[in-house]
Design an enzyme around this catalytic site. Structure first.
Site, short mmCIF file in Angstrom:
data_model
loop_
_atom_site.label_atom_id
_atom_site.label_comp_id
_atom_site.label_asym_id
_atom_site.label_seq_id
_atom_site.Cartn_x
_atom_site.Cartn_y
_atom_site.Cartn_z
CG ASP A 290 -3.06 -5.29 -2.98
OD1 ASP A 290 -2.73 -4.36 -2.21
OD2 ASP A 290 -3.80 -6.23 -2.63
CG HIS B 12 -1.84 -1.16 1.28
ND1 HIS B 12 -2.58 -1.48 2.40
CD2 HIS B 12 -2.16 -2.10 0.35
CE1 HIS B 12 -3.30 -2.57 2.15
NE2 HIS B 12 -3.05 -2.96 0.92
CG HIS C 149 0.61 -9.80 -2.82
ND1 HIS C 149 0.69 -8.49 -3.23
CD2 HIS C 149 -0.26 -9.82 -1.79
CE1 HIS C 149 -0.12 -7.74 -2.48
NE2 HIS C 149 -0.70 -8.53 -1.60
CG HIS D 77 -7.32 -3.31 -1.81
ND1 HIS D 77 -6.83 -2.25 -1.08
CD2 HIS D 77 -6.54 -4.37 -1.51
CE1 HIS D 77 -5.81 -2.65 -0.36
NE2 HIS D 77 -5.61 -3.93 -0.60
#
Length: 271
Positions: free
Chosen positions: A191, A9, A219, A187
């Site tokens: 990321d 973030h 991720h 969101h």
């Protein structure tokens, strides 16, 4: 070995604001505080401090407007890929197609976990769709109730407040409302930007120019995609172009102007 976790973030906010040269000090558990679960507090406070362009080596500048305007500054560049790239993991994928501008598109499917989150698609073109602070930064991390309890027992999100995540509980959200339309998908864009910010260098953006489409990624796949981009750059499949300015402006005057534009929405709990 010293490591720092949950950096995405913070890095996302810095990348969006055009910052590629910053000193970050973290104390305590080795985890960047989750704050309200979004990138907004980092955007807000970085803008309050104010940003200036890096000066060319050997050039002195100060924060006053006259000195800044007369200084020779280093242009910020970005990589523009000339060929498509795709990475996959099961039915999840991330692909980049060459384009004249940066476009980011993300699809999620959490219907197997919660119909409250379900399936969502969100797309953002920085040069057309409004600033990062307005469109993406307030989108909080999201999870199911069981996920949150597992994270907490594992020692994560210790610095979180009650609304530091959008929590799905079956067919509804435990802590509504959403702050933005398709907040979970937005969101995931936050990321993705934060993970690709690891490709940044001094005077150089991390997110490449092109249309990046991600579906059901996370991720790990973000990191795999970043390695593929770096490999393509190393193989001469990219050219340097002037970086897009996702923030409204840069220079000493950006401080007051950017903060003023953000004052209508303050971070949760004053974070």
């Amino acid at each position: 070995e010293n490591t720092v976790g949950t950096v995405e973030h913070l890095l996302s906010a810095l990348e969006a604001l055009g910052v590629d040269n910053a000193r970050v000090e973290v104390e305590g558990t080795g985890e960047v505080p989750i704050l309200d679960g979004s990138a907004y507090p980092f955007c807000y406070h970085a803008s309050r401090v104010g940003l200036v362009a890096a000066a060319t080596e050997g050039t002195n500048t100060t924060t006053d407007t006259q000195s800044y305007n007369s200084a020779e500054t280093t242009p910020r560049m970005a990589w523009k890929l000339t060929e498509s790239i795709t990475v996959t993991e099961g039915d999840a994928f991330i692909t980049l197609n060459p384009d004249a501008v940066t476009k980011l598109t993300y699809g999620i499917d959490f219907s197997y976990k919660s119909r409250a989150i379900g399936k969502q698609w969100e797309s953002w073109t920085p040069s057309e769709d409004g600033s990062y602070a307005d469109v993406l930064a307030r989108a909080r991390t999201f999870a199911t109730m069981s996920d949150v309890m597992a994270y907490f027992r594992a020692g994560y999100i210790k610095g979180g407040v009650e609304h530091c995540a959008l929590i799905a509980n079956g067919d509804s959200f435990w802590n509504p409302p959403m702050l933005l339309p398709h907040e979970p998908a937005r969101h995931k864009l936050v990321d993705l930007i934060g993970d690709l910010a690891l490709l940044a260098e001094p005077g150089h953006a991390g997110v490449p120019v092109g249309h990046i489409v991600a579906y059901k990624a996370g991720h790990n796949l973000h990191a795999k995609f970043g390695k593929a981009v770096k490999e393509a750059i190393g193989n001469g499949k990219a050219t340097r172009v002037p970086a897009e300015m996702w923030a409204r402006e840069i220079g000493p005057q950006a401080n007051d102007n950017e903060v003023k534009s953000m004052m209508d929405v303050l971070p949760v709990d004053g974070a």
